[in-house]
Design an enzyme around this catalytic site. Structure first.
Site, PDB file in Angstrom:
ATOM      1  N   LYS A 178       0.826  -1.437  -0.054  1.00 14.63           N
ATOM      2  CA  LYS A 178      -0.188  -0.071   0.023  1.00 14.63           C
ATOM      3  C   LYS A 178       0.993   1.262  -0.026  1.00 14.63           C
ATOM      4  O   LYS A 178       1.567   1.521   1.077  1.00 14.63           O
ATOM      5  CB  LYS A 178      -0.754  -0.025   1.308  1.00 14.63           C
ATOM      6  CG  LYS A 178      -2.196   0.780   1.136  1.00 14.63           C
ATOM      7  CD  LYS A 178      -2.096   2.230   0.581  1.00 14.63           C
ATOM      8  CE  LYS A 178      -1.691   2.952   2.029  1.00 14.63           C
ATOM      9  NZ  LYS A 178      -1.659   4.539   1.826  1.00 14.63           N
ATOM     10  N   GLY A 231       7.140   5.021   8.374  1.00 13.20           N
ATOM     11  CA  GLY A 231       6.456   6.424   8.448  1.00 13.20           C
ATOM     12  C   GLY A 231       6.526   6.896   9.724  1.00 13.20           C
ATOM     13  O   GLY A 231       7.515   6.846  10.368  1.00 13.20           O
ATOM     14  N   THR A 233       5.935   7.744  13.628  1.00 15.27           N
ATOM     15  CA  THR A 233       6.159   7.119  14.988  1.00 15.27           C
ATOM     16  C   THR A 233       4.713   6.726  15.385  1.00 15.27           C
ATOM     17  O   THR A 233       4.374   5.749  16.071  1.00 15.27           O
ATOM     18  CB  THR A 233       7.074   7.805  15.910  1.00 15.27           C
ATOM     19  OG1 THR A 233       8.313   8.006  15.414  1.00 15.27           O
ATOM     20  CG2 THR A 233       6.989   7.328  17.199  1.00 15.27           C
ATOM     21  N   GLY A 236       3.466   4.281  13.323  1.00 16.51           N
ATOM     22  CA  GLY A 236       3.786   2.823  13.585  1.00 16.51           C
ATOM     23  C   GLY A 236       3.585   2.316  14.972  1.00 16.51           C
ATOM     24  O   GLY A 236       3.383   1.085  15.161  1.00 16.51           O
ATOM     25  N   GLU A 253      10.268   1.045  10.262  1.00 17.23           N
ATOM     26  CA  GLU A 253      10.970   2.215  10.401  1.00 17.23           C
ATOM     27  C   GLU A 253      10.333   3.456  10.372  1.00 17.23           C
ATOM     28  O   GLU A 253       9.765   4.217   9.679  1.00 17.23           O
ATOM     29  CB  GLU A 253      11.953   2.037   9.077  1.00 17.23           C
ATOM     30  CG  GLU A 253      13.031   3.118   9.031  1.00 17.23           C
ATOM     31  CD  GLU A 253      13.986   3.338   7.665  1.00 17.23           C
ATOM     32  OE1 GLU A 253      14.702   3.860   7.637  1.00 17.23           O
ATOM     33  OE2 GLU A 253      13.235   2.793   6.610  1.00 17.23           O
ATOM     34  N   CYS A 287      13.894  10.582   7.006  1.00 16.54           N
ATOM     35  CA  CYS A 287      13.812  10.103   8.278  1.00 16.54           C
ATOM     36  C   CYS A 287      15.101  10.296   9.171  1.00 16.54           C
ATOM     37  O   CYS A 287      15.073  10.541  10.243  1.00 16.54           O
ATOM     38  CB  CYS A 287      13.162   8.778   8.659  1.00 16.54           C
ATOM     39  SG  CYS A 287      13.977   7.436   7.646  1.00 16.54           S
ATOM     40  N   GLU A 386       9.893  16.036  14.916  1.00 18.03           N
ATOM     41  CA  GLU A 386      10.114  15.766  13.789  1.00 18.03           C
ATOM     42  C   GLU A 386       9.436  16.753  12.705  1.00 18.03           C
ATOM     43  O   GLU A 386       8.203  16.712  12.788  1.00 18.03           O
ATOM     44  CB  GLU A 386       9.957  14.227  13.250  1.00 18.03           C
ATOM     45  CG  GLU A 386      10.570  14.031  12.122  1.00 18.03           C
ATOM     46  CD  GLU A 386      10.310  12.632  11.419  1.00 18.03           C
ATOM     47  OE1 GLU A 386      11.424  11.942  11.003  1.00 18.03           O
ATOM     48  OE2 GLU A 386       9.463  11.957  11.739  1.00 18.03           O
TER      49      GLU A 386
END
Length: 495
Positions: A178, A231, A233, A236, A253, A287, A386
């Site tokens: 995806k 993608g 955090t 995730g 990741e 990232c 981030e």
């Protein structure tokens, strides 16, 4: 690509219309021109894709294919990527705004991912283990998991999809991808090339659409043996909870807020270029971006001057032009997020030395000026969170102990850079920094052979290298009694 091409899902080796009949559009971020419309996937499309992947996984033509033959297919896929490199580079540049010259560089090395795992395919094996009874044989085997779900982001769709696809196929899994709704085109082309390379229909499937619809349906699907995600955090964390509840694996990741540390003995011109590359390459949309710079107080002013001088001269514009050095952010929402963070930094007391303003790049697109923030500290959100854009926060430090503490004072642990001529210090810093990747006197060096792992909130699991094979296989232990003697009655005591 024509002005408004319609892209369908790629399921079972064929182009498949969305079950709902709905589509969405993707826009060139440099010009805001609509590029194509893509199928808007949902749970029904994911169901079809997982079923096709399961059928391919169980098909003897794939299941019983020798490891060497799988390697041949991977090598052929790498060769096809090389043959189509210019088309793929242009497609990705138009889709996410990455510089064409950067994409050409990526496409020059991307086949190596497939060639590397092609060579590794028939070197994956278990072990023969000693036992206390020499008539009992014990050995292990590494087996494919089954159907793997891969969810990939918009900043480097081809590279980050390949880092999942190549090892997953290497060991005999099948995959449902995806991609980000902002960058579907090149991943669909990659799936088409996999079929052309000889992979069986259903080995590689792509369902396009939005995260809350197609992505969530893939994460929730009971037919998956694993999820691999790159993608944010926050996303995730939700995926980790969902997979843990079903006792399946996940490789994640995630985000980063990487420190780039410049010591007093560093080669300052080199360090300045490393800082610029670490944060302004790819418009900061990586990232591993070196978004926090710590400079020893004795070289702080010189480094700051060099970085700002180069930041002011970075050429913003059309990413298709060879002279352009900074392209747009991938979509309007990302540009707005970067602008909000810089405004937040100003409110927290940060001072903008250069940049700090959104621009259309003269093309009507989603550009943001290379930005350097000073008068910042680790307590500010602009330093802790981030941003994923061309925004650098630079701070002075006095001692090695102090900078280790400051660098590690973050929820992230993806990467770090160290600039020093002192070999002993380089090793000390590499050991003490909480980061899965540490670069010394360089930044952004990568290889499919080198494993990457995030610490803390930067992820779980390993990508790249031989280590990632464990992420895509399950370990089986086999015991065989080779004796022809009758099996002893377990309730009769033996003398």
């Amino acid at each position: 690509m024509s002005e408004l091409t319609t892209l369908q899902h790629f399921i079972g080796g064929t182009w498949v219309e969305p079950a709902s009949g709905d589509y969405f559009t993707s826009t060139n971020p440099a010009t805001r021109q609509v590029l194509y419309r893509a199928a808007r996937g949902d749970a029904a499309d994911v169901e079809r894709a997982v079923a096709a992947a399961r059928e391919a996984f169980e098909d003897p033509r794939w299941r019983d294919l020798s490891q060497t033959r799988r390697g041949h297919l991977l090598r052929r896929l790498g060769d096809l990527i090389a043959e189509n490199a210019e088309e793929l580079a242009h497609m990705e540049t138009r889709d996410n705004g990455k510089l064409l010259r950067e994409m050409r560089g990526q496409l020059a090395t991307l086949p190596e991912y497939y060639h590397y795992y092609a060579g590794l395919a028939d070197k994956i094996h278990g072990d023969f283990l000693p036992t206390s009874d020499r008539q009992v044989l014990n050995y292990t085997a590494r087996e494919p998991l089954g159907v793997v779900g891969a969810i990939t982001p918009w900043n480097s769709p081809l590279t980050l999809t390949s880092s999942k696809l190549a090892p997953a196929l290497c060991v005999g899994n099948t995959v449902v991808v995806k991609p980000s709704e902002h960058t579907s085109a090149t991943v669909l082309k990659l799936a088409e090339l996999a079929l052309a390379a000889g992979f069986p229909p259903g080995a590689v499937n792509v369902v396009t659409g939005f995260g809350a619809e197609a992505g969530q349906a893939l994460v929730d699907h009971r037919g998956l043996a694993k999820i691999s995600f790159t993608g944010s955090t926050a996303t995730g964390s939700r995926i980790a909870a969902a997979t843990a509840s079903r006792f399946i694996g996940s490789t994640l990741e995630l985000g980063g807020k990487s420190p780039n540390i410049v010591f007093e003995d560093a080669n300052i011109p080199n360090a300045a270029m490393g800082v610029v590359a670490g944060i302004f390459a790819a418009a900061g949309q990586t990232c591993i971006a070196g978004s926090r710079v710590f400079a020893h107080r004795s070289v702080y002013d010189e480094l700051l001057e060099r970085v700002c001088e180069r930041a002011k001269t970075i050429r913003i514009g059309d990413p298709l032009r060879d002279t352009t050095e900074l392209g747009p952010l991938a979509f309007e929402g990302q540009r707005d997020k970067v602008a909000e963070y810089v405004d937040l930094g100003r409110g927290e007391g940060a001072r903008v030395l250069t940049g700090g303003t959104p621009t259309d790049g003269g093309l009507g697109g989603y550009f943001y000026e290379p930005t350097v923030l000073v008068d910042v500290d680790n307590s500010m959100r602009v330093v802790r969170e981030e941003i994923f854009g061309p925004v650098l926060a630079i701070m002075p430090f006095d001692t090695e102990e102090e900078v280790v503490r400051l660098a590690n004072d973050t929820e992230y642990g993806l990467a770090a850079g160290v600039w020093t001529q002192n070999l002993a210090r380089a090793h000390r810093m590499a050991a003490r920094l909480d980061a899965g990747t540490v670069w010394v006197n360089t930044y952004r060096a990568m290889s499919p052979m080198s494993p990457r792992q995030g610490f803390k909130s930067s992820g779980v699991g390993v990508e790249h290298g031989t280590e990632t094979i464990k992420e895509y296989t399950r370990l089986k232990s086999v015991w065989i009694n080779t004796s022809e003697e009758p099996v002893a009655d377990p309730f009769v005591m033996r003398s």
